[in-house]
Design a protein around this motif. Structure first.
Motif, short mmCIF file in Angstrom:
data_model
loop_
_atom_site.label_atom_id
_atom_site.label_comp_id
_atom_site.label_asym_id
_atom_site.label_seq_id
_atom_site.Cartn_x
_atom_site.Cartn_y
_atom_site.Cartn_z
N GLY A 195 0.87 -1.09 -0.11
CA GLY A 195 0.00 -0.03 -0.06
C GLY A 195 1.02 1.19 0.04
N TYR A 196 1.91 1.23 0.93
CA TYR A 196 2.79 2.25 1.04
C TYR A 196 3.45 2.58 -0.61
N LEU A 197 3.89 1.42 -1.15
CA LEU A 197 4.72 1.64 -2.53
C LEU A 197 3.69 2.18 -3.37
N ALA A 198 2.41 1.70 -3.43
CA ALA A 198 1.50 2.00 -4.48
C ALA A 198 1.32 3.69 -4.37
N ALA A 199 1.20 4.07 -3.06
CA ALA A 199 1.05 5.50 -2.85
C ALA A 199 2.28 6.36 -3.17
N ARG A 200 3.41 5.92 -2.94
CA ARG A 200 4.79 6.42 -3.46
C ARG A 200 4.64 6.38 -4.96
N THR A 255 -4.39 5.42 -2.99
CA THR A 255 -4.39 4.14 -2.45
C THR A 255 -5.08 3.98 -1.07
N LEU A 256 -6.04 3.28 -1.17
CA LEU A 256 -6.69 2.65 0.20
C LEU A 256 -6.52 1.33 0.74
N LEU A 257 -5.82 1.37 1.95
CA LEU A 257 -5.91 0.07 2.75
C LEU A 257 -7.02 -0.40 3.51
N TRP A 258 -7.98 -1.25 3.36
CA TRP A 258 -9.07 -1.53 4.14
C TRP A 258 -8.52 -2.85 5.22
N ASP A 259 -8.55 -2.33 6.37
CA ASP A 259 -7.96 -3.40 7.16
C ASP A 259 -9.27 -4.13 7.78
N LEU A 260 -9.52 -5.12 7.33
CA LEU A 260 -10.82 -6.08 7.53
C LEU A 260 -10.68 -7.02 8.70
N LEU A 265 -18.29 4.31 3.49
CA LEU A 265 -16.90 3.93 4.02
C LEU A 265 -16.09 5.27 3.82
N ASP A 266 -16.50 6.14 2.82
CA ASP A 266 -15.85 7.43 2.86
C ASP A 266 -15.75 8.27 4.12
N GLU A 267 -16.85 8.05 5.19
CA GLU A 267 -16.65 8.60 6.40
C GLU A 267 -15.93 8.39 7.39
N ALA A 268 -15.35 6.84 7.00
CA ALA A 268 -14.65 6.27 7.99
C ALA A 268 -13.15 6.17 7.82
N ILE A 269 -12.94 6.74 6.58
CA ILE A 269 -11.52 6.80 6.09
C ILE A 269 -10.46 7.56 6.81
N LYS A 270 -9.30 7.43 6.96
CA LYS A 270 -8.24 8.29 7.80
C LYS A 270 -7.20 8.22 6.74
N GLY A 271 -6.30 9.46 6.75
CA GLY A 271 -5.24 9.67 6.27
C GLY A 271 -4.30 9.27 6.86
N THR A 272 -3.06 8.34 6.16
CA THR A 272 -1.94 8.08 7.05
C THR A 272 -0.98 9.15 6.84
N ASP A 273 0.18 8.86 7.68
CA ASP A 273 1.36 9.98 7.43
C ASP A 273 2.06 10.07 6.13
N PHE A 274 1.34 9.15 5.30
CA PHE A 274 2.36 9.01 3.96
C PHE A 274 1.43 9.41 2.78
N GLY A 275 1.69 10.47 2.00
CA GLY A 275 1.11 11.04 0.83
C GLY A 275 -0.11 10.45 0.56
N GLU A 276 -0.33 9.80 -0.37
CA GLU A 276 -1.28 9.16 -0.96
C GLU A 276 -2.20 8.10 -0.52
N LEU A 277 -1.64 7.76 0.90
CA LEU A 277 -2.13 6.46 1.44
C LEU A 277 -3.13 6.73 2.49
N ASP A 278 -4.31 5.99 2.29
CA ASP A 278 -5.53 6.08 3.23
C ASP A 278 -5.92 5.00 3.82
N THR A 326 -2.23 21.94 6.25
CA THR A 326 -2.76 21.11 5.57
C THR A 326 -3.41 20.21 6.14
N GLU A 327 -4.53 19.71 5.67
CA GLU A 327 -5.51 18.59 6.73
C GLU A 327 -4.87 17.19 6.47
N VAL A 328 -5.29 16.36 7.26
CA VAL A 328 -5.17 15.12 7.05
C VAL A 328 -6.59 14.40 7.07
N ARG A 329 -6.72 13.70 6.11
CA ARG A 329 -8.40 13.07 6.02
C ARG A 329 -8.52 12.33 7.27
#
Lengths: 248, 535
Positions: A23-28, A33-38, A68-81, B177-180
Motif C-alpha cells: 500500500g505504501y509503495l503504491a502510494a509512493r 491508495t486505500l488500505l482496508w484493514d478487515l 466507507l468514505d466517512e470512516a477513512i483516515k489519512g495515514t502519515d504517508f502522501g497518497e495512502l489512506d 494542510t489537513e489529514v483526512r
C-alpha cells in the motif's frame, strides 16, 4: 480502480505486512491508495498509528448507515489512506449473512470509491468465512503469501479451484513466497524452483528478516523507516511485479 | 522540538479539501514562526524537518495557459536529485508523480503513466508543458501529532525567492494542510494561527506570487481575438487595435515555432496571419490606403511560407487515430509513411526557420507595428465611421455573401463551390470575432454556434479532400524515391479511403447544416446582433 487483497487461510504468513508495505509503495508511485484493514485485530491500523475504531462499528458500514468514505483516515504517508480495523469486525460474518447478496456486499460498498482511489488493498483476516468469500469476489487480484513448504502449495491449489467455481468475473490469483529463510534448504529449494514452474507464483519473494518484524515497533512501513534495507527492496520488487501482472 | 523527520524524501502532503489557506509571515519568518510554534505546542506535539530543505519549484503550463484557465496547478519540485510533480485542482485532488529525468518543454505524454498524466494530458492536449515560473525555496515541513504520535495536520513553511540573478524574495508562506479524517485538528491549528500577531492571510497563490515578482501575469497569452473595443471609437482605431493584437500573437509564437516546442505555435501564428489578411480585405479600407496594398502581399508571403510545415503537422497529428481505424492494414505498415513525413517536415522546417529569421520577416513585423501605431494616433485620425457602424455593416455584408453562395449550392454543385463557401464562412467568423467585444454576449455566442456547426461540416469536407489528395501525391513521391514498400502503399490507400468516406459523409450533411444556419432563427439573430452594434 484496481482492487487487490492479501489472503491466506493461515495466519502469521505475512499478509498484513505485505498489505501495509505494498500500500505504501503504491502510494509512493502516485496511485491514490486505500488500505482496508478487515481484520478485527487491526494490526495494519496499529502500524499506521491510527485508532482501531470505526464510528458505528462494522454494522454501520455493512448496513450502509455510514459510508466507507466517512470512516477513512489519512495515514502519515502522501497518497495512502486507511479504513481502520475495528474489533466489531469479528461479527462481520453475521452482518454479511443478513445482507442482500451476502457474498457481494463488500464489492458493492467499494463501488463508490472508484472516483477517489486508483488502488484498493483489502487486508483479510485468516479464515474461510463469508468475509473472505466477499473479499475474493470484490478483488481483481488475490495476493497469497506462502511459506515455502509443500503443504502451502496445496492451499494455493485449493484456493485456485475455489475461485474457478465463481460465476461471472473471477479474480486473478497471484501467490508469492513470504518469510523465506535462506538458511533453510527446503525454503531455498521451493522458493527458487516453483516460481519458475508456476505462472501463478511471483518471481519476487519476501525474506524472513528482523526489519519486517520491527514494523510493529516503528509503527511504519519498512520502506519508510528502512528504505535501503533488503526487505524494502524485496517489497519494491514484489510491487513492481504485481503492477506489471495486474496491468489493466 | 524538531526530531528528524521519518518521512522519506519523496513523501508529499495531500490536501483533503481544495485551497488550503496560506498565511504570510511578517519579517520573513523567524520571530513570527517562533510565536506560531509556541502557540501550537500548547495543543500538539510538533515534529518534522529540523532544518529547511532547499527545493526548486517550477510551475508548468501550456503556452496558452490551459491548466491555469482550468484552475489546475502543475508544480515540479526538484531537490538533490529527487524530482516530483504535483497537480492540484478545483476538484480537491492532489496527485503526484515521479517524472525522472525530464527536460521541459515536453508533452504530457513523456510523464510516467498514472492518474497525474491522465488528468494533465486531458487538459494540455497536444500542447507542450513549459515552465511559466520558477522559484528557489527553503521549505520546512512540520507535523502536528496527537497522543499516538500520529500526524493529524501539517504545517509547511516556505521561504521562496526568484532564481538568480533576480533573487527577489517572495513573502514567506505558512500553510496548514489537513489529514483526512482529522479535519478538526487542522481547524484547531488554524484557529490558533488566526490569533498570532504578524500573520496575515495571503491574497494570492504561490504561482501568482512568483509570477508577479517576475513581472509577469498568468494567462497573458491567448491565440484568440482578445481586444476590448468601444462602440463609439473611430473605426480606424478599432481595426488597428485588432491588427496589433494579431501581430502580438505572431511575434510571441515565433520563438516556439523556431524551437519546435509544439505544433500549435505555428498553428496560432498562421491563424493570426490569416485573420490579418482577412481584416485587410474586409475592413482594411478604413486604414490609410497604402498600408493595405503593401502589407497584404507581405502577409500572403508569410502565410505561404508557413503552409508546408502545417500541412505535414496535420498529417502527423491525425496519424494515431487514423492508424487505429485501419481494417486491412496493420498500423505498423504506415511506419515508412510516417518516417517519410517526418523527414520531409524536418526539411520544410529548415526553410520555414530561415524565413522567420530573415530580414524580410523582421521588417514586415517592425514596419507593420509602426504603421498600425501611427494609424491609431488620435491626432492623425480623420473623422470617419464609428467602430460599431463598421462592425454592423461588414457583418451584414459577410453574412449576405455566405447566404447567397450557400443557397445556390445543390447536390450537383462541384466541390469547389463548397470550398469557396468555406472561405466566406471564415471571413464572417473573423468579422464576428474582431468585433465580439461590441456584441451582446449571449446573442454573439448563439450566432457563433450556428456558424461553427456549418464550418465544421465544410472543414471536414475540404480537409478530407486535401489530405486525401496529398496522400496520393506523397505516395507518388515515395515511389519515385524508392521509399514505398507495398504494405505502406496499401495502408496509405486505406487512409485515403477513410478520408473519402469522411468527405462523402460531410457532403451528405451539408444541406441540413446550411439550412440550420440560414434559417429564420439564425437570420433574426444576425439582425439583432448588427442592429444592437449599430445603435
Amino acid at each position: 480502480m484496481r482492487i487487490l487483497a492479501t489472503y491466506n487461510i493461515k495466519g502469521g504468513v505475512g499478509k498484513t505486512t505485505a498489505a501495509v508495505n505494498l500500500g505504501y509503495l503504491a502510494a509512493r508511485d502516485g496511485y491514490r491508495t486505500l488500505l482496508w484493514d478487515l481484520d478485527p485485530q487491526a494490526a495494519a491500523t496499529y502500524m499506521f498509528r491510527v485508532r482501531a475504531r470505526v464510528k458505528g462499528g462494522g454494522k454501520a458500514l455493512i448496513q450502509g448507515t455510514r459510508t466507507l468514505d466517512e470512516a477513512i483516515k489519512g495515514t502519515d504517508f502522501g497518497e495512502l489512506d486507511i479504513l481502520p480495523g475495528d474489533f466489531t469486525y469479528r461479527n462481520m460474518d453475521l452482518l454479511l449473512d443478513d445482507a442482500k447478496k451476502p457474498t457481494r456486499r463488500l464489492s458493492r460498498l467499494l463501488g463508490p470509491l472508484d472516483r477517489d482511489y486508483d488502488v484498493v488493498i483489502l487486508d483479510c483476516p485468516p479464515s474461510v468465512s463469508l468475509v473472505s468469500e466477499n473479499v475474493l469476489h470484490a478483488a481483481g487480484t488475490i495476493l497469497v503469501p506462502l511459506i515455502p513448504a509443500t503443504l502451502s502449495v496445496r492451499t494455493l491449489d485449493q484456493l485456485t479451484d475455489f475461485v474457478a467455481g465463481f460465476n461471472g468475473t473471477k479474480p486473478q490469483v497471484l501467490a508469492f513466497f513470504s518469510m523465506v529463510d535462506r538458511r533453510k534448504r527446503i525454503h531455498r529449494e521451493i522458493a527458487g524452483r516453483l516460481p519458475q514452474e508456476r505462472p501463478d507464483i511471483a518471481l519476487a519473494t519476501i525474506p524472513a528478516l528482523a526489519v519486517i518484524e520491527r514494523m510493529a515497533a516503528e509503527r511504519a512501513p519498512v520502506p519508510a523507516f528502512a528504505p535501503r534495507s533488503a526487505a524494502a527492496r524485496a517489497y519494491r520488487d514484489l510491487w513492481d511485479e504485481v503492477l506489471k501482472r495486474t496491468a489493466d | 522540538l524538531f526530531p528528524g523527520s521519518v518521512l522519506g524524501a519523496g513523501d508529499t502532503v495531500r490536501d483533503v479539501e481544495p485551497g488550503s489557506r496560506d498565511y504570510l509571515l511578517a519579517d520573513h519568518g523567524q520571530r513570527s514562526l517562533h510565536r506560531v510554534l509556541d502557540e501550537l505546542t500548547a495543543t500538539f506535539a510538533v515534529t518534522g524537518d529540523r532544518r529547511p530543505r532547499s527545493l526548486r519549484r517550477t510551475w508548468l503550463d501550456t503556452f496558452d495557459w490551459r491548466l491555469y484557465r482550468a484552475g489546475l496547478t502543475l508544480e515540479h519540485v526538484t531537490a538533490r536529485g529527487a524530482s516530483e510533480l504535483t497537480r492540484t485542482g478545483p476538484d480537491g485532488l492532489r496527485l503526484t508523480a515521479k517524472p525522472g529525468q525530464v527536460r521541459w518543454p515536453a508533452l504530457a505524454g513523456v510523464l510516467p503513466p498514472g492518474p497525474l498524466r491522465d488528468r494533465v494530458a486531458r487538459v494540455s492536449g497536444i500542447r507542450a508543458l513549459l515552465p511559466v515560473a520558477t522559484a528557489a525555496s527553503q521549505t520546512r515541513e512540520l507535523r502536528l501529532l496527537n497522543e499516538d504520535e500520529k500526524t493529524v495536520a501539517r504545517l509547511v513553511v516556505d521561504a521562496a525567492s526568484l532564481p538568480a540573478p533576480a533573487g527577489t524574495a517572495l513573502p514567506t508562506r505558512l500553510s496548514v494542510t489537513e489529514v483526512r479524517g482529522y479535519q478538526a485538528a487542522a481547524r484547531r491549528a488554524r484557529r490558533t494561527l488566526d490569533g498570532v500577531p504578524g500573520l496575515t492571510l495571503s491574497p494570492m497563490t504561490p504561482l501568482d506570487a512568483a509570477l508577479r515578482a517576475a513581472g509577469r501575469q498568468a494567462a497573458d497569452f491567448s491565440g484568440k481575438v482578445d481586444v476590448a473595443l468601444r462602440p463609439a471609437m473611430p473605426a480606424r482605431d478599432a481595426v488597428a487595435t485588432i491588427l496589433l493584437q494579431q501581430l502580438d500573437i505572431v511575434e510571441r509564437c515565433v520563438d516556439g515555432v523556431l524551437r519546435d516546442i509544439d505544433t500549435e505555435f505555428l498553428h496560432d501564428l498562421r491563424v493570426a496571419v490569416r485573420r490579418t489578411r482577412s481584416a485587410l480585405k474586409l475592413v482594411g479600407d478604413v486604414l490609410p490606403g497604402e498600408l493595405t496594398l503593401r502589407f497584404a502581399s507581405e502577409f500572403r508571403w508569410l502565410g505561404d511560407v508557413t503552409t508546408p510545415v502545417r500541412d505535414l503537422d496535420v498529417h502527423l497529428l491525425s496519424f494515431p487515430p487514423m492508424a487505429a481505424r485501419l481494417v486491412a492494414a496493420a498500423p505498423t505498415d504506415l511506419d515508412p509513411f510516417q518516417a517519410f513525413l517526418a523527414r520531409r517536415r524536418a526539411a520544410e522546417r529548415r526553410k520555414l526557420n530561415r524565413a522567420l529569421r530573415s530580414e524580410r520577416f523582421a521588417s514586415v513585423a517592425g514596419d507593420w507595428r509602426k504603421a498600425l501605431l501611427a494609424a491609431q494616433d488620435a491626432r492623425r485620425v480623420p473623422p470617419g465611421p464609428r467602430a460599431a457602424d463598421l462592425s454592423a455593416a461588414r457583418t451584414r455584408r459577410a453574412y449576405g455573401r455566405v447566404i447567397k453562395l450557400g443557397s445556390a449550392i445543390t447536390a450537383a454543385s462541384p466541390a469547389e463551390s463548397l470550398h469557396t463557401l468555406r472561405k466566406r464562412c471564415k471571413e464572417l467568423r473573423y468579422v464576428l470575432e474582431f468585433f465580439a467585444s461590441l456584441h451582446d454576449p449571449s446573442v454573439y455566442r448563439a450566432v457563433l454556434g450556428d456558424l461553427k456547426r456549418l464550418q465544421d461540416c465544410l472543414g471536414e469536407f475540404q480537409d478530407s479532400q486535401v489530405q486525401r489528395e496529398e496522400i496520393q501525391a506523397l505516395a507518388a513521391t515515395m515511389l519515385a524515391q524508392r521509399a514505398a514498400p507495398a504494405p505502406a502503399l496499401l495502408a496509405m490507400g486505406e487512409l485515403a479511403a477513410q478520408l473519402g468516406v469522411r468527405q462523402r459523409k460531410a457532403r451528405a450533411e451539408f444541406a441540413e447544416r446550411f439550412a440550420g444556419f440560414a434559417g429564420g432563427a439564425g437570420r433574426r439573430r444576425i439582425a439583432a446582433l448588427t442592429a444592437a452594434a449599430a445603435s
